[in-house]
Design an enzyme around this catalytic site. Structure first.
Site, PDB file in Angstrom:
ATOM      1  N   MET A 169      -0.552  -4.213  -8.349  1.00 61.65           N
ATOM      2  CA  MET A 169       0.699  -4.668  -7.739  1.00 61.65           C
ATOM      3  C   MET A 169       1.838  -4.836  -8.744  1.00 61.65           C
ATOM      4  O   MET A 169       2.592  -5.805  -8.692  1.00 61.65           O
ATOM      5  CB  MET A 169       0.451  -5.996  -7.004  1.00 61.65           C
ATOM      6  CG  MET A 169      -0.622  -5.913  -5.929  1.00 61.65           C
ATOM      7  SD  MET A 169      -0.258  -4.660  -4.684  1.00 61.65           S
ATOM      8  CE  MET A 169       0.992  -5.524  -3.756  1.00 61.65           C
ATOM      9  N   ARG A 170       1.987  -3.881  -9.649  1.00 61.44           N
ATOM     10  CA  ARG A 170       3.113  -3.916 -10.582  1.00 61.44           C
ATOM     11  C   ARG A 170       3.875  -2.606 -10.480  1.00 61.44           C
ATOM     12  O   ARG A 170       3.264  -1.536 -10.389  1.00 61.44           O
ATOM     13  CB  ARG A 170       2.648  -4.079 -12.035  1.00 61.44           C
ATOM     14  CG  ARG A 170       1.881  -5.338 -12.330  1.00 61.44           C
ATOM     15  CD  ARG A 170       2.680  -6.595 -12.111  1.00 61.44           C
ATOM     16  NE  ARG A 170       3.861  -6.678 -12.932  1.00 61.44           N
ATOM     17  CZ  ARG A 170       4.857  -7.540 -12.722  1.00 61.44           C
ATOM     18  NH1 ARG A 170       4.792  -8.392 -11.724  1.00 61.44           N
ATOM     19  NH2 ARG A 170       5.916  -7.562 -13.512  1.00 61.44           N
TER      20      ARG A 170
ATOM     21  N   ARG B 157       9.266  -5.555 -18.563  1.00 62.84           N
ATOM     22  CA  ARG B 157       8.363  -4.542 -18.011  1.00 62.84           C
ATOM     23  C   ARG B 157       7.942  -3.545 -19.087  1.00 62.84           C
ATOM     24  O   ARG B 157       6.797  -3.099 -19.130  1.00 62.84           O
ATOM     25  CB  ARG B 157       9.066  -3.773 -16.883  1.00 62.84           C
ATOM     26  CG  ARG B 157       9.079  -4.512 -15.575  1.00 62.84           C
ATOM     27  CD  ARG B 157       9.520  -3.591 -14.442  1.00 62.84           C
ATOM     28  NE  ARG B 157       9.861  -4.387 -13.278  1.00 62.84           N
ATOM     29  CZ  ARG B 157       8.984  -4.895 -12.423  1.00 62.84           C
ATOM     30  NH1 ARG B 157       7.697  -4.658 -12.581  1.00 62.84           N
ATOM     31  NH2 ARG B 157       9.372  -5.631 -11.411  1.00 62.84           N
TER      32      ARG B 157
ATOM     33  N   HIS C 166      -1.710   4.282  -1.390  1.00 62.17           N
ATOM     34  CA  HIS C 166      -0.703   3.452  -0.727  1.00 62.17           C
ATOM     35  C   HIS C 166      -1.063   3.364   0.754  1.00 62.17           C
ATOM     36  O   HIS C 166      -1.375   4.386   1.377  1.00 62.17           O
ATOM     37  CB  HIS C 166       0.688   4.078  -0.897  1.00 62.17           C
ATOM     38  CG  HIS C 166       1.768   3.251  -0.275  1.00 62.17           C
ATOM     39  ND1 HIS C 166       2.231   2.091  -0.860  1.00 62.17           N
ATOM     40  CD2 HIS C 166       2.448   3.386   0.885  1.00 62.17           C
ATOM     41  CE1 HIS C 166       3.152   1.553  -0.074  1.00 62.17           C
ATOM     42  NE2 HIS C 166       3.312   2.321   0.986  1.00 62.17           N
TER      43      HIS C 166
ATOM     44  N   LEU D 237       5.714   0.240 -12.201  1.00 62.81           N
ATOM     45  CA  LEU D 237       5.577   0.769 -13.559  1.00 62.81           C
ATOM     46  C   LEU D 237       6.877   1.424 -14.019  1.00 62.81           C
ATOM     47  O   LEU D 237       7.615   2.010 -13.211  1.00 62.81           O
ATOM     48  CB  LEU D 237       4.422   1.777 -13.582  1.00 62.81           C
ATOM     49  CG  LEU D 237       3.066   1.128 -13.270  1.00 62.81           C
ATOM     50  CD1 LEU D 237       2.042   2.173 -12.855  1.00 62.81           C
ATOM     51  CD2 LEU D 237       2.575   0.310 -14.457  1.00 62.81           C
TER      52      LEU D 237
HETATM   53  C1  GRF Z   1      -5.090  -1.414  -0.449  1.00 60.15           C
HETATM   54  O1  GRF Z   1      -4.664  -1.514   0.870  1.00 60.15           O
HETATM   55  C2  GRF Z   1      -4.274  -0.398  -1.198  1.00 60.15           C
HETATM   56  O2  GRF Z   1      -3.916   0.688  -0.403  1.00 60.15           O
HETATM   57  C3  GRF Z   1      -3.048  -1.184  -1.561  1.00 60.15           C
HETATM   58  O3  GRF Z   1      -3.531  -2.469  -1.901  1.00 60.15           O
HETATM   59  C4  GRF Z   1      -4.762  -2.695  -1.219  1.00 60.15           C
HETATM   60  C5  GRF Z   1      -5.763  -2.994  -2.277  1.00 60.15           C
HETATM   61  O4  GRF Z   1      -7.016  -3.325  -1.737  1.00 60.15           O
HETATM   62  N1  GRF Z   1      -2.309  -0.525  -2.602  1.00 60.15           N
HETATM   63  P1  GRF Z   1      -8.271  -3.398  -2.688  1.00 60.15           P
HETATM   64  O5  GRF Z   1      -7.891  -4.301  -3.861  1.00 60.15           O
HETATM   65  O6  GRF Z   1      -8.624  -2.027  -3.123  1.00 60.15           O
HETATM   66  O7  GRF Z   1      -9.340  -4.038  -1.853  1.00 60.15           O
END
Ligand code: GRF
Length: 230
Positions: free
Chosen positions: A97-98, A72, A116, A100
């Site tokens: 989606m990582r 990481r 979030h 940090l």
């Molecule tokens: C969203 O629901 C955001 O809150 C979450 O991941 C999703 C990403 O959606 N962290 P997008 O890639 O912005 O369409």
């Protein structure tokens, strides 16, 4: 660095997937002629659909593939190098989606913002819509917050809510929430571009001239008779 009053507010947005939040931010900057610029969209995944969309709008895109780094720390170091080349005032996580590392978070302290899909501090982590349905909550929501070393935690800039319906699935609930996500993230970008967002000595967010940062299901701000913050 953080108060971008001298010139446009430079933003780097990190994504991992479709990037609908990123798209709504880019569109609103253009539509409203906000004093902000998305300098780059960076993904840890080459197949993130949002990259193509950003490139089609003439925005610089970069991929830093996390699998190519042994740790990481190494990934975050490489990511930071790419980010820093764009000299952003703020780094916005939008479906990135990582997890940090604390060193990365510290490097961008006060400049790193995430959205979030829950009303934090409820339901940190993944599968937030399922968590909401399992717990039977009647209001679900989303939170834009400064990032701290603790996952899905940190000073809250804005929150929005949607009702939970009796026949909701995680998918229907997520879809209902997404338009509120777009509304609140765009509003936060407006405030950032105007240099109005700060953290007080207790790590509570203040937005100059804004009395409430609570958003309703139609994306509007709740009415309030609260006094404006200075
Ligand atoms: C969203 O629901 C955001 O809150 C979450 O991941 C999703 C990403 O959606 N962290 P997008 O890639 O912005 O369409």
């Amino acid at each position: 660095m953080v108060n971008p009053k001298n010139g446009a507010c430079r933003l780097v947005i990190l994504i991992s997937g479709r990037g609908s939040n990123m798209q709504s931010i880019v569109k609103s900057i253009a539509r409203e002629s906000l004093d902000a610029e998305v300098c780059a969209v960076i993904s840890n995944r080459a197949d993130a659909a949002g990259l193509e969309w950003a490139a089609s709008r003439g925005i610089a895109t970069q991929v830093v593939p996390h699998r190519e780094y042994p740790s990481r720390q190494d990934f975050d170091g490489a990511l930071a190098q790419v980010i820093d080349a764009y000299e952003p005032h703020y780094v916005l996580l939008a479906g990135f989606m990582r997890v940090l590392t604390p060193a990365f978070v510290e490097r961008y302290e006060g400049r790193l913002i995430n959205i979030h899909p829950s009303l934090l501090p409820s339901f940190p982590g993944l599968h937030t819509h399922q968590q909401a349905l399992t717990d039977g909550v009647q209001w679900h929501g989303c939170t834009v917050h400064f990032v701290t070393a603790k996952l899905d935690h940190g000073p809250i800039v804005a929150q929005g809510i949607v009702p939970v319906l009796h026949n909701d699935t995680p998918e229907t609930l997520a879809a209902r929430l997404l338009s509120v996500e777009h509304a609140i993230y765009v509003q936060v970008v407006r405030w950032l571009a105007e240099g109005r967002v700060s953290l007080d000595e207790n790590q509570i967010v203040r937005v100059a001239g804004v009395a409430t940062r609570a958003f309703l299901p139609d994306g509007s701000v709740t009415s309030t008779d609260g006094k404006e913050q200075s």
